[in-house]
Write a protein that holds these residues in place. Structure first.
Motif, mmCIF file in Angstrom:
data_model
loop_
_atom_site.group_PDB
_atom_site.id
_atom_site.type_symbol
_atom_site.label_atom_id
_atom_site.label_comp_id
_atom_site.label_asym_id
_atom_site.label_seq_id
_atom_site.Cartn_x
_atom_site.Cartn_y
_atom_site.Cartn_z
ATOM 1 N N LYS A 163 18.313 100.740 50.821
ATOM 2 C CA LYS A 163 18.601 99.690 49.846
ATOM 3 C C LYS A 163 18.441 100.233 48.415
ATOM 4 O O LYS A 163 17.896 101.331 48.223
ATOM 5 N N PHE A 202 14.683 82.986 50.793
ATOM 6 C CA PHE A 202 14.830 84.235 50.041
ATOM 7 C C PHE A 202 16.250 84.795 50.065
ATOM 8 O O PHE A 202 16.520 85.846 49.492
ATOM 9 N N LEU A 260 17.676 87.941 47.955
ATOM 10 C CA LEU A 260 17.913 89.129 48.785
ATOM 11 C C LEU A 260 19.327 89.674 48.555
ATOM 12 O O LEU A 260 19.523 90.888 48.408
ATOM 13 N N ARG A 280 14.418 101.208 64.610
ATOM 14 C CA ARG A 280 13.590 100.124 64.062
ATOM 15 C C ARG A 280 12.108 100.511 64.069
ATOM 16 O O ARG A 280 11.353 100.124 63.206
ATOM 17 N N THR A 335 8.976 94.520 59.147
ATOM 18 C CA THR A 335 9.695 94.018 57.967
ATOM 19 C C THR A 335 8.810 93.981 56.718
ATOM 20 O O THR A 335 9.237 94.373 55.632
ATOM 21 N N ARG A 365 8.584 102.242 56.208
ATOM 22 C CA ARG A 365 8.063 101.188 55.320
ATOM 23 C C ARG A 365 6.550 101.291 55.150
ATOM 24 O O ARG A 365 6.012 101.027 54.080
ATOM 25 N N VAL A 418 7.485 92.981 50.922
ATOM 26 C CA VAL A 418 8.614 92.657 51.800
ATOM 27 C C VAL A 418 9.952 92.580 51.052
ATOM 28 O O VAL A 418 10.997 92.952 51.594
ATOM 29 N N ASN A 457 11.541 96.525 50.570
ATOM 30 C CA ASN A 457 11.104 97.337 51.719
ATOM 31 C C ASN A 457 12.056 98.489 52.053
ATOM 32 O O ASN A 457 12.038 99.031 53.142
HETATM 33 N N1 UDP Z 1 12.902 89.432 53.390
HETATM 34 C C1 UDP Z 1 12.268 88.899 52.290
HETATM 35 N N2 UDP Z 1 11.277 87.970 52.498
HETATM 36 C C2 UDP Z 1 10.882 87.594 53.745
HETATM 37 C C3 UDP Z 1 11.539 88.131 54.856
HETATM 38 C C4 UDP Z 1 12.543 89.053 54.653
HETATM 39 O O1 UDP Z 1 12.583 89.235 51.153
HETATM 40 O O2 UDP Z 1 9.967 86.771 53.853
HETATM 41 C C5 UDP Z 1 13.974 90.423 53.192
HETATM 42 C C6 UDP Z 1 13.486 91.843 53.502
HETATM 43 O O3 UDP Z 1 14.057 92.702 52.531
HETATM 44 C C7 UDP Z 1 14.077 92.103 54.865
HETATM 45 C C8 UDP Z 1 15.389 91.327 54.775
HETATM 46 O O4 UDP Z 1 15.051 90.144 54.047
HETATM 47 O O5 UDP Z 1 14.257 93.477 55.111
HETATM 48 C C9 UDP Z 1 16.007 90.946 56.092
HETATM 49 O O6 UDP Z 1 15.068 90.221 56.850
HETATM 50 P P1 UDP Z 1 14.880 90.517 58.396
HETATM 51 O O7 UDP Z 1 14.007 89.447 58.942
HETATM 52 O O8 UDP Z 1 16.215 90.720 59.040
HETATM 53 O O9 UDP Z 1 14.035 91.876 58.386
HETATM 54 P P2 UDP Z 1 14.458 93.386 58.772
HETATM 55 O O10 UDP Z 1 15.439 93.300 59.901
HETATM 56 O O11 UDP Z 1 15.032 94.030 57.540
HETATM 57 O O12 UDP Z 1 13.168 94.040 59.180
#
Ligand code: UDP
Ligand code: MG
Length: 155
Positions: free
Chosen positions: A13, A61, A65, A89, A95, A106, A113, A116
């Protein structure tokens, strides 16, 4: 492609790119033994970011985002390997970086978050959809890596 191979979409990102973490992150996938089959640096539009994160459109968010993802260069990649979707993953970590294990991307390199640094597809269907969203089929490069026989122990 060897029989059990799969492909996943991984993106660094804008925060990861701006912080100079491209080589650090790419090297973790490379050293593990996964194969890079596509890579490009792009600044996605807001509309494109909304497509990428469409599953999250009801979340509070979501708007921030999508603004963030479209705020600068993103390094979009496709990585191939046995089990790469799930294990990718694992390499990335939870996350929320405050809960990611040390040793994960991460866990080692991010704090909050909302910043990340990396995205990875969360399953086979998402991987297929995200690869198709970010790449044209001709951008995916199929080749035999010289190391495959050493990584997988097959000819
Ligand atoms: N995110 C955020 N706040 C939250 C949860 C997620 O800003 O409380 C953002 C974070 O950058 C995350 C993205 O939204 O990577 C996508 O969320 P997801 O649950 O799909 O997590 P990921 O698959 O990236 O681990
Ligand atoms: Mg996700």
């Amino acid at each position: 492609m060897l029989p059990r191979m799969e492909r996943t979409f991984i993106a660094i990102k804008p925060d990861g790119v701006q912080r100079g973490l491209i080589s650090e992150i790419v090297s973790r996938f490379e050293r593990k033994g996964y194969k890079l089959v596509a890579i490009k640096l792009v600044v996605p539009s807001k509309q494109f970011a909304e497509k990428h994160y469409h599953d999250l459109k009801e979340r509070p968010f979501f708007n921030g985002l999508c603004d963030f993802l479209s705020s600068g260069p993103v390094l979009a990649m496709v990585w191939e390997g046995e089990g790469v979707i799930k294990y990718g993953r694992k390499l990335i970590g939870a996350t929320d970086p405050s809960k990611s294990e040390p040793g994960t991307i991460r866990g080692d390199l991010a704090v909050v978050v909302g910043r990340n640094i990396i995205h990875g597809s969360d399953g086979p269907e998402t991987a297929k959809d995200e690869i198709a969203l970010w790449f044209q089929p001709k951008e995916l490069v199929s080749y035999t890596s010289n190391e495959e026989k050493w990584i997988y122990g097959v000819n």
